[in-house]
Design a protein around this motif. Structure first.
Motif, PDB file in Angstrom:
ATOM      1  N   UNK A 189       0.867  -1.184   0.000  1.00 31.70           N
ATOM      2  CA  UNK A 189       0.000   0.000   0.000  1.00 31.70           C
ATOM      3  C   UNK A 189       0.903   1.232   0.000  1.00 31.70           C
ATOM      4  N   UNK A 190       0.690   2.101  -0.974  1.00 38.31           N
ATOM      5  CA  UNK A 190       1.474   3.336  -1.103  1.00 38.31           C
ATOM      6  C   UNK A 190       0.578   4.506  -0.737  1.00 38.31           C
ATOM      7  N   UNK A 191       1.100   5.455   0.048  1.00 38.54           N
ATOM      8  CA  UNK A 191       0.360   6.706   0.240  1.00 38.54           C
ATOM      9  C   UNK A 191       1.274   7.878  -0.094  1.00 38.54           C
ATOM     10  N   UNK A 192       0.772   8.778  -0.902  1.00 45.17           N
ATOM     11  CA  UNK A 192       1.534   9.961  -1.294  1.00 45.17           C
ATOM     12  C   UNK A 192       1.247  11.111  -0.337  1.00 45.17           C
ATOM     13  N   UNK A 193       1.945  12.204  -0.511  1.00 47.73           N
ATOM     14  CA  UNK A 193       1.716  13.515   0.119  1.00 47.73           C
ATOM     15  C   UNK A 193       2.189  13.633   1.556  1.00 47.73           C
ATOM     16  N   UNK A 194       2.995  12.656   2.020  1.00 48.54           N
ATOM     17  CA  UNK A 194       3.604  12.809   3.338  1.00 48.54           C
ATOM     18  C   UNK A 194       2.672  12.592   4.514  1.00 48.54           C
ATOM     19  N   UNK A 195       1.480  12.045   4.271  1.00 51.82           N
ATOM     20  CA  UNK A 195       0.583  11.697   5.387  1.00 51.82           C
ATOM     21  C   UNK A 195       0.808  10.228   5.738  1.00 51.82           C
ATOM     22  N   UNK A 196       0.820   9.963   7.053  1.00 51.55           N
ATOM     23  CA  UNK A 196       1.100   8.598   7.502  1.00 51.55           C
ATOM     24  C   UNK A 196      -0.149   7.964   8.085  1.00 51.55           C
ATOM     25  N   UNK A 197      -1.145   7.755   7.250  1.00 54.77           N
ATOM     26  CA  UNK A 197      -2.362   7.088   7.731  1.00 54.77           C
ATOM     27  C   UNK A 197      -3.065   6.412   6.571  1.00 54.77           C
ATOM     28  N   UNK A 198      -3.992   5.511   6.920  1.00 58.42           N
ATOM     29  CA  UNK A 198      -4.736   4.769   5.904  1.00 58.42           C
ATOM     30  C   UNK A 198      -6.030   5.466   5.507  1.00 58.42           C
ATOM     31  N   UNK A 199      -6.557   6.341   6.378  1.00 61.85           N
ATOM     32  CA  UNK A 199      -7.797   7.072   6.074  1.00 61.85           C
ATOM     33  C   UNK A 199      -8.916   6.158   5.566  1.00 61.85           C
TER      34      UNK A 199
END
Ligand code: IPE
Ligand code: IPE
Ligand code: MG
Length: 245
Positions: A189-199
């Motif tokens: 799972x990749x998340x962009x924009x420097x947020x560290x959560x799954x939302x």
């Protein structure tokens, strides 16, 4: 066929990559543009990433496009996103079909999703239904909790009808009532924009996923960023609660 491309071992690519496409609004604000311009700029990022996924031979790519919580945004932005996704499907579906990509949707289809968009979704799924090179799933009006709630409702209804013994419910039985029972859990799972959560993204399915976070804002993301994430994934050791072999 070479087995290593750009430092990636093609025999060990993740079967399923899922991406939280985040940072469109900040990308636009930094340029003095409207937030919605950021969403529009995300289209190129998405389709370059799709090309990269095809180059690597990924089987499943899932992208978070609109969450069950995104309805809380200003009406203008919500309306833009509904129209934008509708036009994106119209403009891109033939290209996806030619590339043998099966396009699917994960999420609640009713509620506030406009009828026109719902029809475009159904047409796109029908057009690409038999494609097998890669499955591109759009998580749209999707929430991980809503998905689990919907599965629990289905189980409760079956139990009430006497078709299911509650004692038989286990993780496999529940997983068969999720939106896409045939979809394997995401490996990465990749998340962009420097947020560290799954939302609220793929809560059930990501139990043992490797997580990669990057500061890149979604509209700037390109296939090389996907390749970076896959290299990081290949440096990880997955244990699934057990011990290293
Ligand atoms: C992600 O970008 C797209 C959607 C949630 C639809 P955002 O719109 O969340 O951008 P930021 O996080 O505000 O920068
Ligand atoms: C998650 O991003 C949803 C999508 C990318 C579609 P958000 O921007 O909505 O998440 P939060 O509000 O920062 O947690
Ligand atoms: Mg955001």
């Amino acid at each position: 066929m070479p087995s290593v491309v750009d430092g990636i071992d093609l025999r060990r690519v993740p079967g399923h990559v899922a991406i939280v496409m985040d940072g469109n609004g900040r990308w636009a604000e930094r340029r003095g543009l409207k937030r919605t311009d950021g969403h529009a700029a995300g289209e190129e990022a998405l389709f370059d990433t799709v090309e990269g996924a095809l180059e690597l031979g990924l089987s499943w790519l899932t992208v978070f496009a609109f969450s069950t919580e995104n309805w809380r945004r200003p009406l203008d932005e919500v309306r833009f996103l509904m129209r934008f996704n509708e036009s994106l499907l119209l403009r891109r579906r033939d290209e996806m079909h030619q590339r043998q990509v099966r396009v699917r949707f994960l999420g609640r289809r009713g509620g506030r999703v406009p009828g026109r968009l719902r029809r475009r979704i159904e047409e796109t799924e029908e057009l690409t239904r038999r494609n097998r090179r890669m499955t591109l799933s759009f998580a749209f009006n999707y929430g991980g909790r809503a998905e689990i709630v919907d599965a629990v409702r289905a189980l409760a209804a079956e139990a009430a009808d006497g078709k299911l013994d509650p004692e038989r419910i286990d993780d496999k039985v529940l997983a068969r009532r999720l939106y896409a029972p045939d979809m394997p859990d995401p490996d990465l799972v990749i998340r962009t924009s420097g947020e560290y959560r799954l939302s609220n993204f793929l809560l059930w399915e990501s139990a043992y996923s490797e997580l990669v976070f990057t500061d890149v804002l979604w509209p700037d993301f390109r296939r090389d960023d996907l390749f970076d994430a896959v290299r990081r994934y290949q440096g990880r050791r997955r244990r699934f609660g057990g011990l290293d072999a």
